[in-house]
Design a protein around this motif. Structure first.
Motif, PDB file in Angstrom:
ATOM      1  N   ILE A   1       0.836  -1.201   0.000  1.00 57.92           N
ATOM      2  CA  ILE A   1       0.000   0.000   0.000  1.00 57.92           C
ATOM      3  C   ILE A   1       0.871   1.251   0.000  1.00 57.92           C
ATOM      4  CG2 ILE A   1      -1.742   1.260   1.316  1.00 57.92           C
ATOM      5  CD1 ILE A   1      -2.678  -1.504   2.353  1.00 57.92           C
ATOM      6  N   HIS A   2       1.933   1.215   0.807  1.00 60.35           N
ATOM      7  CA  HIS A   2       2.833   2.378   0.861  1.00 60.35           C
ATOM      8  C   HIS A   2       3.425   2.670  -0.515  1.00 60.35           C
ATOM      9  CE1 HIS A   2       6.044   5.075   2.131  1.00 60.35           C
ATOM     10  NE2 HIS A   2       6.921   4.266   1.566  1.00 60.35           N
ATOM     11  N   SER A   3       3.881   1.613  -1.192  1.00 61.03           N
ATOM     12  CA  SER A   3       4.490   1.816  -2.501  1.00 61.03           C
ATOM     13  C   SER A   3       3.493   2.453  -3.469  1.00 61.03           C
ATOM     14  CB  SER A   3       4.964   0.478  -3.068  1.00 61.03           C
ATOM     15  OG  SER A   3       5.785  -0.179  -2.141  1.00 61.03           O
ATOM     16  N   ILE A   4       2.248   1.958  -3.428  1.00 61.70           N
ATOM     17  CA  ILE A   4       1.226   2.519  -4.326  1.00 61.70           C
ATOM     18  C   ILE A   4       0.960   3.983  -3.980  1.00 61.70           C
ATOM     19  CG2 ILE A   4      -1.195   2.357  -5.011  1.00 61.70           C
ATOM     20  CD1 ILE A   4      -0.943  -0.684  -4.640  1.00 61.70           C
TER      21      ILE A   4
ATOM     22  N   PHE B   1       7.565   5.786   5.330  1.00 63.92           N
ATOM     23  CA  PHE B   1       6.629   4.689   5.588  1.00 63.92           C
ATOM     24  C   PHE B   1       5.593   5.061   6.644  1.00 63.92           C
ATOM     25  CE2 PHE B   1       5.849   0.291   7.399  1.00 63.92           C
ATOM     26  CZ  PHE B   1       5.087  -0.128   6.323  1.00 63.92           C
ATOM     27  N   THR B   2       6.021   5.669   7.743  1.00 61.24           N
ATOM     28  CA  THR B   2       5.064   6.001   8.795  1.00 61.24           C
ATOM     29  C   THR B   2       4.663   7.472   8.708  1.00 61.24           C
ATOM     30  OG1 THR B   2       6.779   6.607  10.372  1.00 61.24           O
ATOM     31  CG2 THR B   2       6.086   4.313  10.368  1.00 61.24           C
TER      32      THR B   2
ATOM     33  N   ILE C   1       1.513  14.620   2.605  1.00 63.63           N
ATOM     34  CA  ILE C   1       1.014  14.405   3.960  1.00 63.63           C
ATOM     35  C   ILE C   1      -0.448  13.973   3.934  1.00 63.63           C
ATOM     36  CG2 ILE C   1       0.422  15.648   6.096  1.00 63.63           C
ATOM     37  CD1 ILE C   1       3.102  17.175   5.684  1.00 63.63           C
ATOM     38  N   ILE C   2      -1.215  14.552   3.024  1.00 68.38           N
ATOM     39  CA  ILE C   2      -2.637  14.168   2.946  1.00 68.38           C
ATOM     40  C   ILE C   2      -2.759  12.702   2.548  1.00 68.38           C
ATOM     41  CG2 ILE C   2      -4.777  14.521   1.666  1.00 68.38           C
ATOM     42  CD1 ILE C   2      -4.004  17.535   1.604  1.00 68.38           C
ATOM     43  N   ILE C   3      -2.050  12.325   1.493  1.00 71.57           N
ATOM     44  CA  ILE C   3      -2.129  10.918   1.064  1.00 71.57           C
ATOM     45  C   ILE C   3      -1.626   9.994   2.161  1.00 71.57           C
ATOM     46  CG2 ILE C   3      -1.168   9.214  -0.535  1.00 71.57           C
ATOM     47  CD1 ILE C   3      -1.344  11.211  -2.713  1.00 71.57           C
TER      48      ILE C   3
ATOM     49  N   LEU D   1       4.124   3.480 -12.265  1.00 70.28           N
ATOM     50  CA  LEU D   1       4.618   2.096 -12.188  1.00 70.28           C
ATOM     51  C   LEU D   1       6.036   2.040 -11.630  1.00 70.28           C
ATOM     52  CD1 LEU D   1       3.315   0.429 -15.466  1.00 70.28           C
ATOM     53  CD2 LEU D   1       2.531   0.102 -13.107  1.00 70.28           C
ATOM     54  N   ILE D   2       6.886   2.915 -12.151  1.00 67.37           N
ATOM     55  CA  ILE D   2       8.285   2.829 -11.744  1.00 67.37           C
ATOM     56  C   ILE D   2       8.483   3.319 -10.314  1.00 67.37           C
ATOM     57  CG2 ILE D   2      10.564   3.854 -12.204  1.00 67.37           C
ATOM     58  CD1 ILE D   2       9.996   3.318 -15.163  1.00 67.37           C
ATOM     59  N   ALA D   3       7.769   4.401  -9.936  1.00 71.72           N
ATOM     60  CA  ALA D   3       7.885   4.883  -8.558  1.00 71.72           C
ATOM     61  C   ALA D   3       7.373   3.822  -7.582  1.00 71.72           C
ATOM     62  CB  ALA D   3       7.107   6.180  -8.381  1.00 71.72           C
ATOM     63  N   THR D   4       6.263   3.168  -7.928  1.00 71.21           N
ATOM     64  CA  THR D   4       5.695   2.163  -7.033  1.00 71.21           C
ATOM     65  C   THR D   4       6.642   0.982  -6.862  1.00 71.21           C
ATOM     66  OG1 THR D   4       3.473   2.783  -7.716  1.00 71.21           O
ATOM     67  CG2 THR D   4       3.719   0.658  -6.645  1.00 71.21           C
ATOM     68  N   SER D   5       7.141   0.464  -7.983  1.00 71.87           N
ATOM     69  CA  SER D   5       7.974  -0.736  -7.837  1.00 71.87           C
ATOM     70  C   SER D   5       9.319  -0.403  -7.200  1.00 71.87           C
ATOM     71  CB  SER D   5       8.152  -1.450  -9.175  1.00 71.87           C
ATOM     72  OG  SER D   5       8.521  -0.518 -10.166  1.00 71.87           O
ATOM     73  N   ALA D   6       9.878   0.782  -7.524  1.00 73.59           N
ATOM     74  CA  ALA D   6      11.158   1.137  -6.910  1.00 73.59           C
ATOM     75  C   ALA D   6      10.976   1.355  -5.403  1.00 73.59           C
ATOM     76  CB  ALA D   6      11.725   2.393  -7.554  1.00 73.59           C
ATOM     77  N   THR D   7       9.870   1.976  -5.003  1.00 72.68           N
ATOM     78  CA  THR D   7       9.619   2.174  -3.575  1.00 72.68           C
ATOM     79  C   THR D   7       9.505   0.832  -2.867  1.00 72.68           C
ATOM     80  OG1 THR D   7       8.444   4.219  -4.038  1.00 72.68           O
ATOM     81  CG2 THR D   7       8.104   3.254  -1.872  1.00 72.68           C
ATOM     82  N   PHE D   8       8.813  -0.116  -3.534  1.00 76.32           N
ATOM     83  CA  PHE D   8       8.669  -1.430  -2.907  1.00 76.32           C
ATOM     84  C   PHE D   8      10.029  -2.111  -2.762  1.00 76.32           C
ATOM     85  CE2 PHE D   8       7.729  -5.963  -2.759  1.00 76.32           C
ATOM     86  CZ  PHE D   8       6.813  -5.979  -1.725  1.00 76.32           C
TER      87      PHE D   8
END
Lengths: 472, 472
Positions: free
Chosen positions: A27-30, A69-70, A178-180, B117-124
């Motif tokens: 969820i965090h990554s998304i 993350f937090t 911050i909102i997200i 896509l890239i921000a999500t997967s890189a964050t993960f």
């Protein structure tokens, strides 16, 4: 080809495991992806672009850098970034004004001197433990912004317009972040800390509850042996507690920034969790000492072991139950005292039983193998278990204090006392019984608390050479 | 006014103390100031400005962000920043080319999807422990650069020029940073790790050397008491070892990046220090257990205590001396085996003495107070000390392994063996003596190693109910 396929499978399995272990990671990554896509709008959408110009890039930078993350970490970074930028911006403008006064030739020189002085002193300030823990990122941003402002001002005349654009995009980027972070499935540092400390207590409790059965298992019936062999993971759990300090410290630092969430108010006593954590580590150190004795199993137990088995078992399992009661109370955010005290007192009265057993041990069995060597491992286990009760008592007190400070719900009828007077809660039977008997001089009451106290009575009084304080 | 003055004095004192504790902090701060002032030249000096344009600001950002306290951390961040920027830049250009193919309307949409896509997967990917430990910053920069490149490319036609300018200023900033960091009074993460582990061994050794005198002091002469009361700081030192893990982990991670410095080569076995650190913590846990017994002093020592005093004292001080010998060997980077083995073997033979004392204890003194309770604290201390020797032995082996892997200088005549066979170094007398006597069946040899081993002989053989493995 086969190798590539295997490698890909392996990575896929790892990704799946990481996600399953803590779905909040996915969820965090998304969330980060969504936030970044949103700020990209500053570029793609013409009206916004016309308003903000190339400064829109600062919104992107802000999102990437402060989205943690937090919630607490994100707020802390956002606050640090905002404050650092504002202070450094103001100071930069001031320094630039001063530099302007010194004429065309002098300007770069004055600017250079100021950059050097301020960068040096700000960098040094990061070594202060208090600043390092809370404002490290803010000081970094301060140095960054100050250098940028003072050198930019030298070249650009439209400096104030640029500063305004940059600041507003930073605010916009920070706000989206911050909102997200708060609105969509928030991960609270405070809640994480609370759960971490709770689960650590649970793990210690699991170990102690199971220790007796594990240590004395050869003397138990077959069924129990097989059931224990099924799952021994409870014997490993405590190891995570040993090195939990750095995680707890950082979570407590972030939790301070978080608004009210769930059952936690803004002024929740997060610092107190560090105290509980430190006592929990004390307890884990004792368990570490116990654990070295676990793999020693004599083929036929000595008579001594048979004698101490029952009280040691009770001592260990009641200590474990007390810890698990504390964990449950923290989970439900209710007063821990009623249940944990019952178990703590049961553990204390088991100490008495154990001591009586020990006292009578030599009397009853003068024909026991004639060396002390044989009984030392068992005696050590007994001694560590007795020490353990002190740690458990500390933990009971600390969690009790937390429950008062954090206004956990009281069980009806019980009174919220500022400092719980553990020894005088008339309602609990076992320990009072022990004290009653003590007056007749038959039993030994151990005030474990005082063992570590320099001024304990055994130093002044005429007590005997026992390892513990005996009331007579 | 008075308050402000006092506050200022207080801060000045703190600054002085921070600087005195570690003067490298002051030097580091000055180095950062110098590096920042140098990169400001990109702005102040006209020829450079004409060449690089507004991109000079990236040199400033790079210096502020990657200049860390240790060389390893700076190199690691610099490498991460470089790699992240290059990869993301390349990918960004590719994605931009794809987006261009989809026409004016589709371009922002395609770009948005890719950014997401890239921000999500890189964050993960930052949740993978391996990536988190080493490439966390690189992934951050990757996301940052990719977003910036893909959105910038949408607006700017002179994109490639900008990319070139930006990259070259980043390289220039990074180079200034790294050169100053390495050339001017460098702080090496590897050296810091080496010294940290060494001083931890020293602290543990100090404690053990002093423990006997402290625990049995009431039985010693007056002079010793006063000399001990002068400085008890050695009793606190071990506590720093308990929570040293996170510091060691990060230093070992940074040390991998560092070139040869001092006696440390580029391929120095830094990972092995983590093993030593973990054994040192094991040892510290034992000391923690010992320490709870330290404040208990009976007014008149039992006969039992008098009996075990000498061997326990020897056991503790020889263990301490072995650890200090290890620390000295690490300091001088020489083979630790010769001296540490002598002390380790002396400690082992003290175990034998202790066991003999224990065996004879009940035989000699049947009139000792008739309960086991009285002797349990002393017996526990003895038992923990015996356990301690196993940790010390582990440490000896680990440091010995390190000395082979890191090519510490050998003392002439000794042979560098791949795996030091501790028990069979014929030259050391005490332990051989014990083994010799063992063959006559008089003495008890303790193979402490096997206590924690599931397959130890005591499970299969017909050994008695002793707590330790007895050869008969």
């Amino acid at each position: 080809m086969e190798i590539v396929k295997n490698k890909a499978m392996e990575v896929a399995m790892k990704v799946k495991k990481l996600g399953q272990d803590d779905p909040r990671r996915i969820i965090h990554s998304i969330k980060v992806g969504v936030a970044l896509t949103l700020v990209s709008l500053f570029y793609y959408w013409r009206p916004l672009y016309d308003g903000f110009g190339a400064s829109g890039i600062w919104a992107v930078i802000t999102v990437v850098v402060i989205f943690e993350f937090t919630v607490g970490a994100t707020l802390s970074k956002g606050f640090n970034r905002g404050l650092g930028t504002l202070l450094a911006g103001g100071l930069g403008v001031g320094v630039d004004y001063l530099a302007n006064l010194s004429g065309q030739k002098g300007e770069p020189f004055v600017l250079g001197v100021f950059v050097f002085l301020i960068a040096t002193s700000a960098t040094f300030s990061r070594f202060f433990p208090g600043i390092k823990a809370r404002y490290d990122y803010g000081v970094l941003i301060f140095i960054l912004t100050f250098s940028m402002v003072s050198v930019s001002a030298y070249r650009f005349d439209e400096f104030l317009t640029m500063a305004y654009q940059r600041l507003s995009t930073i605010v916009a980027g920070g706000a989206i972040c911050i909102i997200i972070c708060i609105v969509v499935c928030p991960v609270w540092a405070g809640e994480t800390l609370h759960n971490l400390v709770t689960s650590n207590l649970d793990k210690l409790g699991d170990y102690l509850e199971g220790f007796g059965g594990e240590y004395f298992y050869c003397c138990d019936d077959e069924e129990q042996v097989t059931s224990i062999e099924k799952d021994k993971s409870f014997l490993q759990g405590y190891k995570a507690v040993l090195n939990s300090k750095s995680m707890e410290d950082s979570m407590a630092n972030f939790a301070r920034w978080e608004p009210k969430h769930g059952n936690f108010s803004f002024r929740h006593p997060w610092k107190h969790y560090l105290k509980i954590g430190s006592y929990a580590r004390q307890c884990a150190y004792h368990i570490q000492a116990l654990n070295t004795h676990l793999n020693f199993q004599p083929p036929n137990p000595s008579q001594f072991r048979t004698i101490i088995q029952l009280p040691c078992n009770t001592l260990s399992s009641q200590s474990g139950k007390a810890l698990k009661a504390l964990a449950t109370a923290m989970k439900t955010m209710s007063d821990p005292s009623p249940t944990s005290q019952v178990h703590l007192n049961a553990a204390k009265s088991a100490i008495n039983d154990l001591k009586n057993c020990l006292k009578s041990a030599t009397t009853q069995t003068p024909d026991e193998p004639s060396n002390l060597l044989a009984i030392i491992p068992d005696a050590t286990v007994a001694s560590i278990l007795i020490e353990m009760v002190k740690s458990v008592e500390d933990l009971c007190e600390a969690v009790s204090e937390l429950s008062v400070k954090a206004h956990f719900k009281r069980v009806e009828g019980s009174v919220a006392v500022e400092k719980p007077q553990l020894l005088h809660r008339g309602a609990i039977k076992p320990f009072v019984e022990a004290e009653g008997e003590d007056e007749n001089g038959h039993h030994v009451v151990i005030t474990v608390r005082e063992i570590e106290n320099e001024d304990s009575p055994q130093k002044k009084g005429s007590s005997d050479t026992n390892g513990f304080v005996n009331k007579k």
